[in-house]
Design a protein around this motif. Structure first.
Motif, PDB file in Angstrom:
ATOM      1  N   ILE A  54       0.855  -1.249  -0.101  1.00 11.23           N
ATOM      2  CA  ILE A  54      -0.063   0.237  -0.049  1.00 11.23           C
ATOM      3  C   ILE A  54       0.972   1.171   0.173  1.00 11.23           C
ATOM      4  N   ARG A  55       0.881   2.230  -0.922  1.00 18.49           N
ATOM      5  CA  ARG A  55       1.382   3.498  -1.056  1.00 18.49           C
ATOM      6  C   ARG A  55       0.754   4.368  -0.310  1.00 18.49           C
ATOM      7  N   LEU A  56       1.466   5.156   0.407  1.00 19.29           N
ATOM      8  CA  LEU A  56       0.842   6.510   1.343  1.00 19.29           C
ATOM      9  C   LEU A  56       1.413   7.734   0.760  1.00 19.29           C
ATOM     10  N   GLY A  57       0.720   8.609  -0.041  1.00 15.13           N
ATOM     11  CA  GLY A  57       1.103   9.901  -0.357  1.00 15.13           C
ATOM     12  C   GLY A  57       0.197  10.944  -0.023  1.00 15.13           C
ATOM     13  N   GLY A  58      -0.651  10.766   0.982  1.00 14.00           N
ATOM     14  CA  GLY A  58      -1.521  11.903   1.530  1.00 14.00           C
ATOM     15  C   GLY A  58      -2.536  11.150   2.479  1.00 14.00           C
ATOM     16  N   LEU A  59      -3.669  11.745   2.630  1.00 23.44           N
ATOM     17  CA  LEU A  59      -4.672  11.460   3.641  1.00 23.44           C
ATOM     18  C   LEU A  59      -5.939  11.169   2.971  1.00 23.44           C
ATOM     19  N   ALA A  60      -5.989  10.913   1.595  1.00 23.21           N
ATOM     20  CA  ALA A  60      -7.363  10.843   0.734  1.00 23.21           C
ATOM     21  C   ALA A  60      -7.297   9.571   0.372  1.00 23.21           C
TER      22      ALA A  60
END
Length: 119
Positions: A36-42
């Motif tokens: 899972i890639r995380l690049g922000g909160l949405a």
């Protein structure tokens, strides 16, 4: 189309951050890894999300990868998976800091724990 998915190796949701929907059951075996890639909160536009309409049978690893220079603040919450039902659990790895996994009746959320030495 309705199909069940079983992974014994790795599953990544594609080249771009997005949402993958499994219209059936999802089974991740002990050697499996969901990235899972995380690049922000949405969800779905700034971090990956897996949606399973049936049962998610979980084992193996949830591998987190930060992207785009993003660093989550302490207590940031990411609903990385939704499901109709769930069994098992995954080890959480990566993401540059500790995370806590919370398995609810219909969703798996991870909470950032903060970088060492930061409040």
């Amino acid at each position: 189309m309705t199909a069940n998915v079983q992974t014994t190796a790795g599953l990544s949701l594609g080249a771009d951050i997005g949402t993958l929907t499994v219209a059936g059951d999802y089974t991740q075996l002990p050697a499996g890894q969901l990235t899972i890639r995380l690049g922000g909160l949405a969800a779905g536009t700034q971090y990956d999300q897996l949606i399973v309409s049936g049962t998610a049978s979980l084992a193996g690893t949830l591998a987190l990868a930060l992207t785009g220079g993003f660093t989550p603040t302490a207590d940031a919450v990411f609903t990385v998976m939704t499901y109709g039902a769930e069994t098992g659990s995954m080890a959480v790895a990566g993401g540059g800091q500790p995370y806590t996994a919370s398995y609810a009746a219909t969703a798996l959320a991870i909470t950032a724990g903060g970088l060492s030495g930061q409040p």
